[in-house]
Scaffold this motif. Structure first.
Motif, PDB file in Angstrom:
ATOM      1  N   UNK A 109      44.288  38.497  24.004  1.00  0.00           N
ATOM      2  CA  UNK A 109      44.358  37.801  25.183  1.00  0.00           C
ATOM      3  C   UNK A 109      45.381  38.654  26.032  1.00  0.00           C
ATOM      4  N   UNK A 160      42.674  40.793  27.751  1.00  0.00           N
ATOM      5  CA  UNK A 160      41.579  39.940  28.476  1.00  0.00           C
ATOM      6  C   UNK A 160      42.540  40.097  29.828  1.00  0.00           C
ATOM      7  N   UNK A 178      41.197  41.268  33.549  1.00  0.00           N
ATOM      8  CA  UNK A 178      41.065  40.441  34.537  1.00  0.00           C
ATOM      9  C   UNK A 178      41.810  41.194  35.786  1.00  0.00           C
ATOM     10  N   UNK A 197      40.084  37.942  45.500  1.00  0.00           N
ATOM     11  CA  UNK A 197      40.872  36.585  45.454  1.00  0.00           C
ATOM     12  C   UNK A 197      42.391  36.955  45.170  1.00  0.00           C
ATOM     13  N   UNK A 198      42.896  35.944  45.541  1.00  0.00           N
ATOM     14  CA  UNK A 198      44.561  35.976  45.178  1.00  0.00           C
ATOM     15  C   UNK A 198      44.875  35.201  44.103  1.00  0.00           C
ATOM     16  N   UNK A 199      43.793  34.934  43.119  1.00  0.00           N
ATOM     17  CA  UNK A 199      44.212  34.336  41.719  1.00  0.00           C
ATOM     18  C   UNK A 199      44.446  35.199  40.771  1.00  0.00           C
ATOM     19  N   UNK A 200      45.586  35.326  40.090  1.00  0.00           N
ATOM     20  CA  UNK A 200      45.605  36.340  39.010  1.00  0.00           C
ATOM     21  C   UNK A 200      45.655  35.865  37.705  1.00  0.00           C
ATOM     22  N   UNK A 237      47.992  35.580  35.626  1.00  0.00           N
ATOM     23  CA  UNK A 237      49.127  34.772  35.253  1.00  0.00           C
ATOM     24  C   UNK A 237      48.965  33.042  35.569  1.00  0.00           C
ATOM     25  N   UNK A 238      48.107  33.122  36.873  1.00  0.00           N
ATOM     26  CA  UNK A 238      48.070  31.659  37.394  1.00  0.00           C
ATOM     27  C   UNK A 238      47.215  31.194  36.306  1.00  0.00           C
ATOM     28  N   UNK A 239      46.125  31.694  35.720  1.00  0.00           N
ATOM     29  CA  UNK A 239      45.193  31.321  34.780  1.00  0.00           C
ATOM     30  C   UNK A 239      45.530  30.853  33.372  1.00  0.00           C
ATOM     31  N   UNK A 240      46.413  31.671  32.888  1.00  0.00           N
ATOM     32  CA  UNK A 240      46.718  31.411  31.396  1.00  0.00           C
ATOM     33  C   UNK A 240      48.044  31.196  31.049  1.00  0.00           C
ATOM     34  N   UNK A 241      49.053  31.639  32.092  1.00  0.00           N
ATOM     35  CA  UNK A 241      50.496  31.523  31.603  1.00  0.00           C
ATOM     36  C   UNK A 241      51.020  30.035  31.455  1.00  0.00           C
ATOM     37  N   UNK A 242      50.317  29.103  32.085  1.00  0.00           N
ATOM     38  CA  UNK A 242      50.772  27.821  31.908  1.00  0.00           C
ATOM     39  C   UNK A 242      50.157  26.824  30.829  1.00  0.00           C
ATOM     40  N   UNK A 243      49.256  27.587  30.120  1.00  0.00           N
ATOM     41  CA  UNK A 243      48.734  26.766  29.111  1.00  0.00           C
ATOM     42  C   UNK A 243      49.373  26.939  27.907  1.00  0.00           C
ATOM     43  N   UNK A 244      49.760  25.688  27.356  1.00  0.00           N
ATOM     44  CA  UNK A 244      50.696  26.021  26.055  1.00  0.00           C
ATOM     45  C   UNK A 244      49.636  25.015  24.803  1.00  0.00           C
TER      46      UNK A 244
END
Lengths: 224, 193
Positions: free
Chosen positions: B87, B90, B94, B105-108, B110-117
């Protein structure tokens, strides 16, 4: 229950692999933050990624040197002493805004710049991804409907607030829908409140009504 | 032959090393992790960008720095070390593609994966991780070649379904159904997804 309410295994695995476009990944993340079933599948798919990585034959011949790595770590650490840890838990924004959208919705939905695209629909663009796919929020008034449309590319929708129904069923906050050229639908928001959706489309919507077809060129604005 | 011995390091040992890094900031243990994982991380990068050895070193270095910095957040009940390192790799990949303008894009990550628990109760997680591990291993051993090929495109080479379909000269629907069949075989899907 429609299977449309969760991302399918193809979407989840591409997200876990990091091979999905970032804007589409944003939709999967917005759904997953509040879906424990998908969180568990995601954990398994990550495990698959780890196994596949270890199947690779190790590529030797690195020019990396452990002592140099430690030097750069130590350098970073000495510089980082006074800085604030950016991994601190982030403050949760008000209401239903998913954490993954926090950067694009700093205050709340009302503080965004909405523009009217029909009497019952407003939209605001959050960001754009390479290849011209568009990330936007749609706000549909209570009971309002979007014109019947089909899609040239994939369109992903995550409901953030309220609910809507179309020919296939009712969708509520947190639900994830994937549509492509094979789906034609007419979404109608429920009567009790605004429906706010995150919509990521790879190509402009195609309206299929004979009158609204005239508007198609207008909708292509904003696509690369 | 040294390399072969390294990849056979048992999971328990890798976890011990990682724990030593987290708790004692043990540089010897970190060096062992470095020797074990750097060649794999390089292969992972080379799978997407063949021939780009410098990039592979860059990614490996970035991931190893994260391993050092984030070791304390590793939870052995939730994931084995390979999953965790995957992870990190990956996410670094990205962000690397993003920095180089491949994703405008300004999506990074940490936006995508850091909030998934993963909210499943932890006593079950360790046992589940073992079962999943067994299913993946057995599944991979029996996977038909054409399904393995598609998985490798998506996970290792980082190709979208459309790109995989172009490169393998297969209809898009076939690529997607091969992914689905492979995941089913390894019993990775919950419910009816």
């Amino acid at each position: 229950m429609s299977i449309n309410q969760h991302p399918s295994s193809e979407w989840l695995s591409a997200y876990s692999a990091g091979s999905l476009s970032l804007s589409q990944s944003l939709c999967v993340a917005a759904h997953m933050e509040s879906c424990s079933v998908c969180q568990q599948t995601f954990a398994r798919l990550n495990q698959l990624g780890g196994e596949l990585m270890t199947e690779l034959s190790p590529a030797i011949g690195s020019t990396l040197n452990f002592e140099q790595l430690m030097d750069s770590i130590n350098q970073q650490e000495s510089m980082a002493v006074q800085t604030i840890d950016t991994d601190m838990p982030r403050a949760k924004p008000r209401g239903s805004i998913p954490l993954c959208l926090r950067k694009f919705i700093p205050v709340d939905y009302d503080h965004l710049q909405w523009s009217r695209i029909s009497p019952s629909i407003q939209s605001t663009q959050l960001c754009q991804d390479h290849g011209g796919s568009k990330v936007e929020l749609l706000r549909i008034k209570p009971g309002g409907s979007a014109p019947t449309h089909t899609h040239l590319g994939d369109e992903l929708t995550v409901i953030l607030e309220g609910s809507f129904s179309d020919e296939t069923g009712i969708y509520r906050a947190g639900d994830f829908l994937a549509c492509d050229g094979n789906n034609t639908h007419t979404p109608v928001a429920s009567k009790d409140r605004d429906c706010i959706c995150l919509v990521v489309s790879e190509a402009p919507l195609q309206f299929t009504g004979w009158f609204t077809r005239l508007f198609n060129p207008l909708l292509r604005r904003g696509y690369a | 032959m040294v390399q072969l011995a390294q990849t056979k390091t048992p999971q328990e040992t890798l976890q011990q090393w990682l724990r030593a890094v987290a708790i004692e900031r043990d540089q010897n243990a970190f060096k062992k992790l470095f020797e074990h994982y750097v060649p794999l991380l390089r292969s992972y990068s080379l799978a997407r960008e063949p021939g780009s050895s410098l990039l592979a070193d860059e990614l490996a270095q970035e991931v190893m720095i994260k391993v050092w910095n984030k070791a304390a957040s590793y939870n052995a009940e939730k994931a084995n070390t390979n999953t965790w390192i995957f992870t990190l790799a990956r996410n670094s990949r990205i962000d690397h593609l993003r920095r180089n303008g491949r994703f405008a894009t300004n999506i990074d990550s940490s936006d995508l994966f850091d909030n998934i628990v993963d909210t499943s109760p932890s006593p079950f997680q360790a046992a589940q991780t073992h079962t999943v591990q067994k299913n993946i291993r057995e599944g991979l051993d029996q996977l038909p070649r054409e399904q393995a090929e598609v998985l490798s495109k998506v996970y290792l080479q980082g190709r979208s379904h459309q790109q995989a379909s172009d490169e393998l000269s297969l209809p898009l629907g076939t690529v997607k159904s091969r992914v689905r069949l492979a995941l089913k075989k390894m019993q990775l899907l919950m419910g009816d997804l």
